[in-house]
Design an enzyme around this catalytic site. Sequence first.
Site, mmCIF file in Angstrom:
data_model
loop_
_atom_site.group_PDB
_atom_site.id
_atom_site.type_symbol
_atom_site.label_atom_id
_atom_site.label_comp_id
_atom_site.label_asym_id
_atom_site.label_seq_id
_atom_site.Cartn_x
_atom_site.Cartn_y
_atom_site.Cartn_z
ATOM 1 N N ASP A 57 0.819 -1.218 0.000
ATOM 2 C CA ASP A 57 0.000 0.000 0.000
ATOM 3 C C ASP A 57 0.855 1.271 0.000
ATOM 4 O O ASP A 57 0.427 2.311 0.483
ATOM 5 C CB ASP A 57 -0.959 0.027 1.211
ATOM 6 C CG ASP A 57 -1.737 -1.268 1.372
ATOM 7 O OD1 ASP A 57 -2.326 -1.704 0.372
ATOM 8 O OD2 ASP A 57 -1.730 -1.840 2.475
ATOM 9 N N GLY A 61 1.333 1.801 -7.625
ATOM 10 C CA GLY A 61 0.587 2.009 -8.863
ATOM 11 C C GLY A 61 0.876 3.363 -9.484
ATOM 12 O O GLY A 61 1.005 3.489 -10.702
ATOM 13 N N LYS A 62 1.012 4.393 -8.634
ATOM 14 C CA LYS A 62 1.282 5.736 -9.127
ATOM 15 C C LYS A 62 2.670 5.821 -9.757
ATOM 16 O O LYS A 62 2.863 6.450 -10.795
ATOM 17 C CB LYS A 62 1.177 6.720 -7.960
ATOM 18 C CG LYS A 62 1.170 8.181 -8.359
ATOM 19 C CD LYS A 62 1.241 9.083 -7.146
ATOM 20 C CE LYS A 62 0.082 8.830 -6.206
ATOM 21 N NZ LYS A 62 0.150 9.669 -4.992
ATOM 22 N N ASN A 82 -5.010 -10.504 -4.799
ATOM 23 C CA ASN A 82 -4.873 -10.023 -3.420
ATOM 24 C C ASN A 82 -4.164 -8.677 -3.405
ATOM 25 O O ASN A 82 -4.113 -8.000 -2.384
ATOM 26 C CB ASN A 82 -4.095 -11.019 -2.569
ATOM 27 C CG ASN A 82 -2.688 -11.297 -3.101
ATOM 28 O OD1 ASN A 82 -2.436 -11.211 -4.305
ATOM 29 N ND2 ASN A 82 -1.781 -11.655 -2.217
ATOM 30 N N HIS A 85 -3.841 -1.902 -6.652
ATOM 31 C CA HIS A 85 -3.135 -0.699 -7.085
ATOM 32 C C HIS A 85 -4.150 0.310 -7.606
ATOM 33 O O HIS A 85 -4.977 -0.029 -8.449
ATOM 34 C CB HIS A 85 -2.129 -1.033 -8.194
ATOM 35 C CG HIS A 85 -1.053 -1.968 -7.752
ATOM 36 N ND1 HIS A 85 -0.276 -2.691 -8.635
ATOM 37 C CD2 HIS A 85 -0.615 -2.309 -6.524
ATOM 38 C CE1 HIS A 85 0.595 -3.426 -7.962
ATOM 39 N NE2 HIS A 85 0.402 -3.204 -6.690
ATOM 40 N N ARG A 351 -10.384 -2.956 4.113
ATOM 41 C CA ARG A 351 -10.064 -2.934 5.540
ATOM 42 C C ARG A 351 -9.294 -1.671 5.924
ATOM 43 O O ARG A 351 -8.474 -1.174 5.160
ATOM 44 C CB ARG A 351 -9.224 -4.161 5.922
ATOM 45 C CG ARG A 351 -9.997 -5.462 5.937
ATOM 46 C CD ARG A 351 -9.119 -6.623 6.366
ATOM 47 N NE ARG A 351 -8.058 -6.898 5.404
ATOM 48 C CZ ARG A 351 -7.202 -7.902 5.518
ATOM 49 N NH1 ARG A 351 -7.272 -8.717 6.553
ATOM 50 N NH2 ARG A 351 -6.267 -8.096 4.606
ATOM 51 N N ARG A 353 -6.462 0.430 7.446
ATOM 52 C CA ARG A 353 -5.041 0.164 7.643
ATOM 53 C C ARG A 353 -4.562 0.717 8.984
ATOM 54 O O ARG A 353 -4.959 1.821 9.379
ATOM 55 C CB ARG A 353 -4.219 0.792 6.514
ATOM 56 C CG ARG A 353 -4.483 0.177 5.148
ATOM 57 C CD ARG A 353 -3.731 0.929 4.057
ATOM 58 N NE ARG A 353 -4.106 0.432 2.726
ATOM 59 C CZ ARG A 353 -4.211 1.191 1.641
ATOM 60 N NH1 ARG A 353 -3.988 2.490 1.728
ATOM 61 N NH2 ARG A 353 -4.547 0.664 0.487
ATOM 62 N N GLY A 463 0.541 14.158 -3.562
ATOM 63 C CA GLY A 463 -0.872 14.167 -3.934
ATOM 64 C C GLY A 463 -1.243 12.873 -4.624
ATOM 65 O O GLY A 463 -0.438 11.943 -4.713
#
Length: 473
Positions: A57, A61-62, A82, A85, A351, A353, A463
């Site tokens: 997490d 992805g960014k 599981n 992103h 969920r 974090r 951001g």
Amino acid sequence: MASDSSMADVNGRESVSLNGEPVVKRAREHVQLSTSLRIPKEPQNKVTVVLGAQWGDEGKGKVVDLLAMDADIVCRCQGGNNAGHTVVVDSVEYDFHLLPSGVLNKKATSFIGNGVVIHLPGLFEEAEKNLQKGKGLQGWEERLKISERAHIVFNFHQAVDGIQEQQRQQQEGKNLGTTKKGIGPAYSSKAARNGLRVCDLVSDFSVFEDKYRKLAEHYKRMYPKLNINIEEELEQLKGFAERLRPLVTDGVYFMHKALTGPSKKILVEGANAALLDIDFGTYPFVTSSNCTVGGVCTGLGVPPSYVGRVYGVVKAYTTRVGVGAFPTEQDNDIGELLQSRGREFGVTTGRRRRCGWLDLVLVRYAHMVNGFSAIALTKLDILDTLPEIKVGVAYKVDGEPLPSFPANMDVLTRVVVDYETLPGWCCSTETARSFEDLPPQAQNYIRFIEDFLQVPVKWVGVGKSRESMIKLF
């Protein structure tokens, strides 16, 4: 003492064979190797790797989206759905689990490697959901390739995942906090050598059907309460086989051509993160694959010499989903602030974090395993309102410093963290677009991380959008 039947003739005597007959002498043939073969060749293309450096997490992805803009191939090498992103493009937020984040680049080929375990209903459902959000995913099937060696996650794997979690809760009073996506049971099937792969599904379906029935019956014997609708899932899989067939390729050959052919930019997107690695993570509260750099080689069929730059993604603080030791966790107002400002909810599970201060002992350990070329530091803006910021720099147990990150989770739960306290900046960083735009205290925070890890910070995220990633060099 050498007998006269020996073939050795170091003193110039006539050589004889083992049966006493003279050896027929032939002119020695010299196999002349091309001189160019003896000169080590630098690989034509190398893969660039993006990996999580904490418990996931971190915002991989960014970073992948940023690098994928001019990539030719974007790969997933391990994990399954599981992973989660989130990528924001043109104000549209896309959520990916199995698809590589680079699938939004219409000029790039996306590749799901053999190390990934694929839940086919999840794959097609994910594509449909993202197609409804915006135009970014249009034509995704034309630019996706899937390794024929990738293993399949079946619906009963997911059901078994849930049953196993219930059993752990009942027997030990605690579970592993899995996503219940069937990842562990699918990798268990793979290791037990009774799993089924994509190549099985897209070849002779009658042979596949027979193997599927045997595997389903195996799990029913192991879990008598398991309810499997064999006929329904087989019918569903038969339909998926037709949709899947055009996408399937020999992954090893595909990667070999990409690496040794004309110049290409190849990006590998790691799922999960270093501290969730099956070997190097906080076992047993880990995932079931190698999400460190070694998983790139085994999950794609890429030789180690073809691994180029390895970028570690580090959140400016630390989060963890589910159970397990978390030395810098702040179960207090600070944790609440980080959770609410950072919108810290799991992409896959939803969920909440757990949140805490940045743990550089943990990140340094991830660097030991992965050898990061540089760091992408994300979500710095979440710290904007804090007057002071703490950073974990050492562990102690019973007053004694630990020289390294502990393998034993019972030890990790007992560590006391030594913190360095740094001044906050108490102003917004969201509009910053260069290092110089950042407040001096934020600049010092970044330099402190670099000095401790002895790894440069290449990007800083302030951001949600792609444009909010500040490039430092």
